[in-house]
Design a protein around this motif. Structure first.
Motif, PDB file in Angstrom:
ATOM      1  N   LEU A   1       0.854  -1.189   0.000  1.00 16.96           N
ATOM      2  CA  LEU A   1       0.000   0.000   0.000  1.00 16.96           C
ATOM      3  C   LEU A   1       0.885   1.233   0.000  1.00 16.96           C
ATOM      4  CD1 LEU A   1      -2.644  -0.879   2.755  1.00 16.96           C
ATOM      5  CD2 LEU A   1      -2.958  -0.986   0.268  1.00 16.96           C
ATOM      6  N   THR A   2       0.429   2.267  -0.679  1.00 13.93           N
ATOM      7  CA  THR A   2       1.073   3.570  -0.642  1.00 13.93           C
ATOM      8  C   THR A   2       0.024   4.575  -0.210  1.00 13.93           C
ATOM      9  OG1 THR A   2       2.607   2.979  -2.412  1.00 13.93           O
ATOM     10  CG2 THR A   2       2.295   5.331  -1.984  1.00 13.93           C
ATOM     11  N   VAL A   3       0.369   5.418   0.757  1.00 12.79           N
ATOM     12  CA  VAL A   3      -0.533   6.480   1.175  1.00 12.79           C
ATOM     13  C   VAL A   3      -0.028   7.794   0.609  1.00 12.79           C
ATOM     14  CG1 VAL A   3      -1.381   5.327   3.248  1.00 12.79           C
ATOM     15  CG2 VAL A   3       0.624   6.784   3.406  1.00 12.79           C
ATOM     16  N   TYR A   4      -0.976   8.672   0.308  1.00 16.10           N
ATOM     17  CA  TYR A   4      -0.704   9.991  -0.258  1.00 16.10           C
ATOM     18  C   TYR A   4      -1.356  11.020   0.652  1.00 16.10           C
ATOM     19  CZ  TYR A   4       0.224   7.184  -4.394  1.00 16.10           C
ATOM     20  OH  TYR A   4       0.721   6.239  -5.266  1.00 16.10           O
ATOM     21  N   LEU A   5      -0.557  11.968   1.136  1.00 19.40           N
ATOM     22  CA  LEU A   5      -1.054  12.980   2.055  1.00 19.40           C
ATOM     23  C   LEU A   5      -0.719  14.362   1.547  1.00 19.40           C
ATOM     24  CD1 LEU A   5       0.654  10.640   3.835  1.00 19.40           C
ATOM     25  CD2 LEU A   5      -0.482  11.825   5.663  1.00 19.40           C
ATOM     26  N   ARG A   6      -1.674  15.231   1.585  1.00 17.06           N
ATOM     27  CA  ARG A   6      -1.432  16.653   1.399  1.00 17.06           C
ATOM     28  C   ARG A   6      -1.785  17.301   2.727  1.00 17.06           C
ATOM     29  NH1 ARG A   6      -4.386  17.319  -4.268  1.00 17.06           N
ATOM     30  NH2 ARG A   6      -2.751  16.477  -5.624  1.00 17.06           N
ATOM     31  N   VAL A   7      -0.861  18.103   3.221  1.00 15.68           N
ATOM     32  CA  VAL A   7      -1.008  18.660   4.558  1.00 15.68           C
ATOM     33  C   VAL A   7      -0.968  20.181   4.491  1.00 15.68           C
ATOM     34  CG1 VAL A   7      -0.076  18.652   6.903  1.00 15.68           C
ATOM     35  CG2 VAL A   7       0.174  16.618   5.464  1.00 15.68           C
ATOM     36  N   ALA A   8      -1.962  20.814   5.110  1.00 13.49           N
ATOM     37  CA  ALA A   8      -2.001  22.274   5.199  1.00 13.49           C
ATOM     38  C   ALA A   8      -0.994  22.739   6.248  1.00 13.49           C
ATOM     39  CB  ALA A   8      -3.412  22.724   5.583  1.00 13.49           C
ATOM     40  N   PRO A   9      -0.620  24.019   6.208  1.00  9.62           N
ATOM     41  CA  PRO A   9       0.335  24.533   7.197  1.00  9.62           C
ATOM     42  C   PRO A   9      -0.108  24.316   8.657  1.00  9.62           C
ATOM     43  CG  PRO A   9       0.082  26.108   5.416  1.00  9.62           C
ATOM     44  CD  PRO A   9      -0.946  25.026   5.186  1.00  9.62           C
ATOM     45  N   ASN A  10      -1.413  24.226   8.896  1.00 11.00           N
ATOM     46  CA  ASN A  10      -1.902  24.016  10.260  1.00 11.00           C
ATOM     47  C   ASN A  10      -1.889  22.531  10.670  1.00 11.00           C
ATOM     48  OD1 ASN A  10      -4.077  22.940   8.855  1.00 11.00           O
ATOM     49  ND2 ASN A  10      -5.597  24.313   9.727  1.00 11.00           N
ATOM     50  N   GLY A  11      -1.377  21.671   9.780  1.00  9.32           N
ATOM     51  CA  GLY A  11      -1.276  20.245  10.100  1.00  9.32           C
ATOM     52  C   GLY A  11      -2.489  19.412   9.729  1.00  9.32           C
TER      53      GLY A  11
ATOM     54  N   GLY B   1      -9.947  14.583   6.707  1.00  8.71           N
ATOM     55  CA  GLY B   1     -10.037  15.816   7.476  1.00  8.71           C
ATOM     56  C   GLY B   1      -9.307  15.772   8.809  1.00  8.71           C
ATOM     57  N   ALA B   2      -8.637  14.664   9.091  1.00  4.96           N
ATOM     58  CA  ALA B   2      -7.887  14.545  10.337  1.00  4.96           C
ATOM     59  C   ALA B   2      -6.645  15.431  10.267  1.00  4.96           C
ATOM     60  CB  ALA B   2      -7.480  13.088  10.564  1.00  4.96           C
ATOM     61  N   THR B   3      -5.906  15.450  11.344  1.00  2.65           N
ATOM     62  CA  THR B   3      -4.643  16.173  11.384  1.00  2.65           C
ATOM     63  C   THR B   3      -3.501  15.163  11.492  1.00  2.65           C
ATOM     64  OG1 THR B   3      -4.597  16.339  13.792  1.00  2.65           O
ATOM     65  CG2 THR B   3      -5.714  18.125  12.594  1.00  2.65           C
ATOM     66  N   VAL B   4      -2.301  15.644  11.248  1.00  2.42           N
ATOM     67  CA  VAL B   4      -1.129  14.787  11.433  1.00  2.42           C
ATOM     68  C   VAL B   4      -1.071  14.334  12.892  1.00  2.42           C
ATOM     69  CG1 VAL B   4       1.393  14.712  11.377  1.00  2.42           C
ATOM     70  CG2 VAL B   4       0.141  15.811   9.509  1.00  2.42           C
ATOM     71  N   ALA B   5      -1.422  15.222  13.814  1.00  2.00           N
ATOM     72  CA  ALA B   5      -1.451  14.857  15.237  1.00  2.00           C
ATOM     73  C   ALA B   5      -2.449  13.724  15.492  1.00  2.00           C
ATOM     74  CB  ALA B   5      -1.785  16.072  16.093  1.00  2.00           C
ATOM     75  N   ASP B   6      -3.591  13.756  14.797  1.00  2.00           N
ATOM     76  CA  ASP B   6      -4.572  12.673  14.933  1.00  2.00           C
ATOM     77  C   ASP B   6      -3.967  11.342  14.484  1.00  2.00           C
ATOM     78  OD1 ASP B   6      -6.568  14.476  15.779  1.00  2.00           O
ATOM     79  OD2 ASP B   6      -7.341  14.715  13.726  1.00  2.00           O
ATOM     80  N   LEU B   7      -3.246  11.378  13.375  1.00  2.00           N
ATOM     81  CA  LEU B   7      -2.608  10.153  12.878  1.00  2.00           C
ATOM     82  C   LEU B   7      -1.566   9.649  13.862  1.00  2.00           C
ATOM     83  CD1 LEU B   7      -2.012  10.820   9.065  1.00  2.00           C
ATOM     84  CD2 LEU B   7      -3.856   9.538  10.131  1.00  2.00           C
ATOM     85  N   LEU B   8      -0.790  10.561  14.411  1.00  2.00           N
ATOM     86  CA  LEU B   8       0.242  10.167  15.372  1.00  2.00           C
ATOM     87  C   LEU B   8      -0.380   9.602  16.648  1.00  2.00           C
ATOM     88  CD1 LEU B   8       2.703  13.144  14.892  1.00  2.00           C
ATOM     89  CD2 LEU B   8       3.131  10.743  14.281  1.00  2.00           C
ATOM     90  N   ALA B   9      -1.538  10.119  17.033  1.00  2.00           N
ATOM     91  CA  ALA B   9      -2.207   9.662  18.257  1.00  2.00           C
ATOM     92  C   ALA B   9      -2.991   8.367  18.048  1.00  2.00           C
ATOM     93  CB  ALA B   9      -3.146  10.752  18.770  1.00  2.00           C
TER      94      ALA B   9
END
Length: 130
Positions: A44-54, A82-90
């Protein structure tokens, strides 16, 4: 309190997501991270686009594999829109099991956790780049 999902309902949901994966496809100009299960060849490959606010502005995946790895990826990616990088880390494995269903994880744990492991690694990559 919601009713527990039956084994049959969990399997039908998984197969629906396997046959018609949601948020499937490459994203140009996105952060990408790939993972796999060497024992069975699922990738699997995941693709993420992240806004400056994470916040994730786009989250998609591609790959090939069994119904468990692809179906689980589709279910989890759909839930994390619509999650944040912090959500993924948590996100921990227990939370991922609750989203997808314990029946799926028990059937083929390495395949069922592939998307979880790949998303966590991608989130750590984004965090290091920030």
């Amino acid at each position: 309190m919601s009713e527990p999902v039956s084994h049959q309902d969990a399997i039908e949901r998984l197969l629906d997501h396997y046959r018609q994966p949601r948020h499937y496809g490459e994203l140009p100009d996105a952060i990408t991270y790939s993972g796999g299960v060497p024992d069975c060849g699922d990738t699997l490959t995941v693709y993420l686009r992240v806004a400056p606010n994470g916040r994730l502005t786009d989250l998609q995946f591609t790959g090939q594999g069994c119904s468990v790895s692809v179906g689980t990826a589709s279910i989890l990616i759909e839930q994390l829109q619509g999650a944040t990088v912090a959500d993924l880390l948590a996100l921990d494995e227990t939370a991922a099991v609750q989203i997808v269903g314990s029946e799926v994880f028990q059937a083929r744990p390495h395949c069922a956790t592939l998307i979880f492991r790949t998303l966590k690694a991608a989130a750590r990559l984004v965090e290091r780049q920030a």
